[in-house]
Design a protein around this motif. Structure first.
Motif, mmCIF file in Angstrom:
data_model
loop_
_atom_site.group_PDB
_atom_site.id
_atom_site.type_symbol
_atom_site.label_atom_id
_atom_site.label_comp_id
_atom_site.label_asym_id
_atom_site.label_seq_id
_atom_site.Cartn_x
_atom_site.Cartn_y
_atom_site.Cartn_z
ATOM 1 N N MET A 1 10.393 21.153 -4.586
ATOM 2 C CA MET A 1 9.821 19.774 -4.775
ATOM 3 C C MET A 1 10.288 18.951 -3.563
ATOM 4 S SD MET A 1 10.520 16.970 -8.068
ATOM 5 C CE MET A 1 9.508 17.992 -9.059
ATOM 6 N N LYS A 2 9.400 18.106 -3.247
ATOM 7 C CA LYS A 2 9.489 17.264 -1.991
ATOM 8 C C LYS A 2 10.170 16.231 -2.323
ATOM 9 C CE LYS A 2 5.395 19.039 0.047
ATOM 10 N NZ LYS A 2 4.288 18.628 0.942
ATOM 11 N N HIS A 3 10.829 15.239 -1.414
ATOM 12 C CA HIS A 3 11.665 14.343 -1.717
ATOM 13 C C HIS A 3 11.150 12.912 -1.958
ATOM 14 C CE1 HIS A 3 15.372 16.296 -0.823
ATOM 15 N NE2 HIS A 3 14.868 16.796 0.150
ATOM 16 N N THR A 4 10.433 12.515 -0.994
ATOM 17 C CA THR A 4 9.815 10.750 -1.229
ATOM 18 C C THR A 4 8.324 10.828 -0.796
ATOM 19 O OG1 THR A 4 12.043 10.238 -0.881
ATOM 20 C CG2 THR A 4 10.322 8.644 -0.555
ATOM 21 N N LEU A 5 7.586 10.173 -1.730
ATOM 22 C CA LEU A 5 6.310 9.833 -1.453
ATOM 23 C C LEU A 5 6.053 8.309 -1.522
ATOM 24 C CD1 LEU A 5 3.298 10.515 -1.232
ATOM 25 C CD2 LEU A 5 3.079 10.453 -3.701
ATOM 26 N N ILE A 6 5.633 7.804 -0.513
ATOM 27 C CA ILE A 6 5.400 6.301 -0.482
ATOM 28 C C ILE A 6 3.818 5.968 -0.796
ATOM 29 C CG2 ILE A 6 5.508 4.306 0.859
ATOM 30 C CD1 ILE A 6 8.279 5.249 2.061
ATOM 31 N N HIS A 7 3.464 5.302 -1.670
ATOM 32 C CA HIS A 7 1.944 4.995 -1.876
ATOM 33 C C HIS A 7 1.544 3.688 -1.670
ATOM 34 C CE1 HIS A 7 -1.342 4.987 -5.405
ATOM 35 N NE2 HIS A 7 -1.920 4.861 -4.209
ATOM 36 N N LEU A 8 0.859 3.474 -0.971
ATOM 37 C CA LEU A 8 0.345 2.150 -0.260
ATOM 38 C C LEU A 8 -1.070 2.154 -0.851
ATOM 39 C CD1 LEU A 8 0.942 2.498 3.504
ATOM 40 C CD2 LEU A 8 2.538 1.712 1.856
ATOM 41 N N ASN A 9 -1.027 0.979 -1.815
ATOM 42 C CA ASN A 9 -2.082 0.528 -2.814
ATOM 43 C C ASN A 9 -2.518 -0.889 -2.394
ATOM 44 O OD1 ASN A 9 -4.059 1.283 -4.355
ATOM 45 N ND2 ASN A 9 -2.873 0.180 -6.055
ATOM 46 N N SER A 10 -1.758 -1.823 -1.945
ATOM 47 C CA SER A 10 -2.096 -3.265 -1.569
ATOM 48 C C SER A 10 -2.638 -3.587 -0.374
ATOM 49 C CB SER A 10 -0.588 -3.842 -1.559
ATOM 50 O OG SER A 10 -0.086 -3.480 -2.830
ATOM 51 N N SER A 11 -3.571 -4.458 -0.339
ATOM 52 C CA SER A 11 -4.142 -4.886 0.800
ATOM 53 C C SER A 11 -3.038 -5.229 1.961
ATOM 54 C CB SER A 11 -4.980 -5.867 0.545
ATOM 55 O OG SER A 11 -5.708 -6.402 1.707
ATOM 56 N N PRO A 12 -3.320 -4.732 3.122
ATOM 57 C CA PRO A 12 -2.238 -4.808 4.211
ATOM 58 C C PRO A 12 -2.092 -6.127 4.833
ATOM 59 C CG PRO A 12 -4.350 -3.615 5.046
ATOM 60 C CD PRO A 12 -4.307 -3.983 3.646
ATOM 61 N N TYR A 13 -2.850 -7.196 4.433
ATOM 62 C CA TYR A 13 -2.813 -8.314 4.844
ATOM 63 C C TYR A 13 -2.691 -9.815 3.923
ATOM 64 C CZ TYR A 13 -3.443 -5.946 9.254
ATOM 65 O OH TYR A 13 -3.407 -5.059 10.078
ATOM 66 N N SER A 14 -2.860 -9.201 2.541
ATOM 67 C CA SER A 14 -2.816 -10.165 1.512
ATOM 68 C C SER A 14 -1.573 -10.554 1.025
ATOM 69 C CB SER A 14 -3.587 -9.750 0.246
ATOM 70 O OG SER A 14 -3.084 -8.532 -0.040
ATOM 71 N N ASN A 15 -0.389 -9.477 1.215
ATOM 72 C CA ASN A 15 0.960 -9.884 0.971
ATOM 73 C C ASN A 15 1.731 -8.816 1.836
ATOM 74 O OD1 ASN A 15 1.310 -7.452 -0.538
ATOM 75 N ND2 ASN A 15 0.213 -8.505 -2.346
ATOM 76 N N LEU A 16 2.953 -8.770 1.692
ATOM 77 C CA LEU A 16 4.039 -7.898 2.384
ATOM 78 C C LEU A 16 3.985 -6.702 2.100
ATOM 79 C CD1 LEU A 16 6.619 -10.590 3.444
ATOM 80 C CD2 LEU A 16 4.715 -9.798 4.802
ATOM 81 N N SER A 17 3.616 -6.344 0.706
ATOM 82 C CA SER A 17 3.866 -4.999 0.009
ATOM 83 C C SER A 17 3.477 -3.781 1.045
ATOM 84 C CB SER A 17 2.984 -4.879 -1.064
ATOM 85 O OG SER A 17 3.661 -5.905 -2.160
#
Length: 114
Positions: free
Chosen positions: A1-17
């Motif tokens: 099993m791999k360690h960490t997955l980061i899922h980017l789902n928010s618009s890049p410029y609507s907030n800082l997420s």
């Protein structure tokens, strides 16, 4: 099993997420923690090479993608059905079939969603 997955789902410029997700990926990789990224929804806009954000929107997050390889972040996934067509899209992504995309999340010990 791999360690960490980061899922980017928010618009890049609507907030800082989206930026916070990329920052977390870079911090983990700096400390030699294996990390992969997946991009969907509004965050797909980060793949466009012709971005020109305003001063209020902050940095051009697309430029961070080019440096991911220096941090050994080599797996950047999108779902094939979400893939944006065109020549002005960053080419460092791996498009996954829907079945592989949905099973992707269970292959990691930790999943962070931004």
């Amino acid at each position: 099993m791999k360690h960490t997955l980061i899922h980017l789902n928010s618009s890049p410029y609507s907030n800082l997420s989206c930026k916070e997700g990329l920052d977390l990926a870079l911090v983990l990789a700096t400390f030699e923690q294996p990390v992969d990224l997946c991009i969907s929804g509004g965050a797909l806009a980060i793949l466009a090479t012709n971005q020109n954000p305003s001063a209020e929107q902050g940095k051009n997050l697309h430029k961070l993608l080019e440096g991911l390889e220096f941090y050994d972040i080599e797996n950047i996934f999108v779902e094939k059905s979400d893939q944006i067509a065109g020549s002005d899209i960053w080419q460092g992504i791996q498009a996954l079939e829907s079945q592989d995309w949905h099973s992707l999340f269970s292959n990691y010990q930790q999943v962070f969603r931004f």
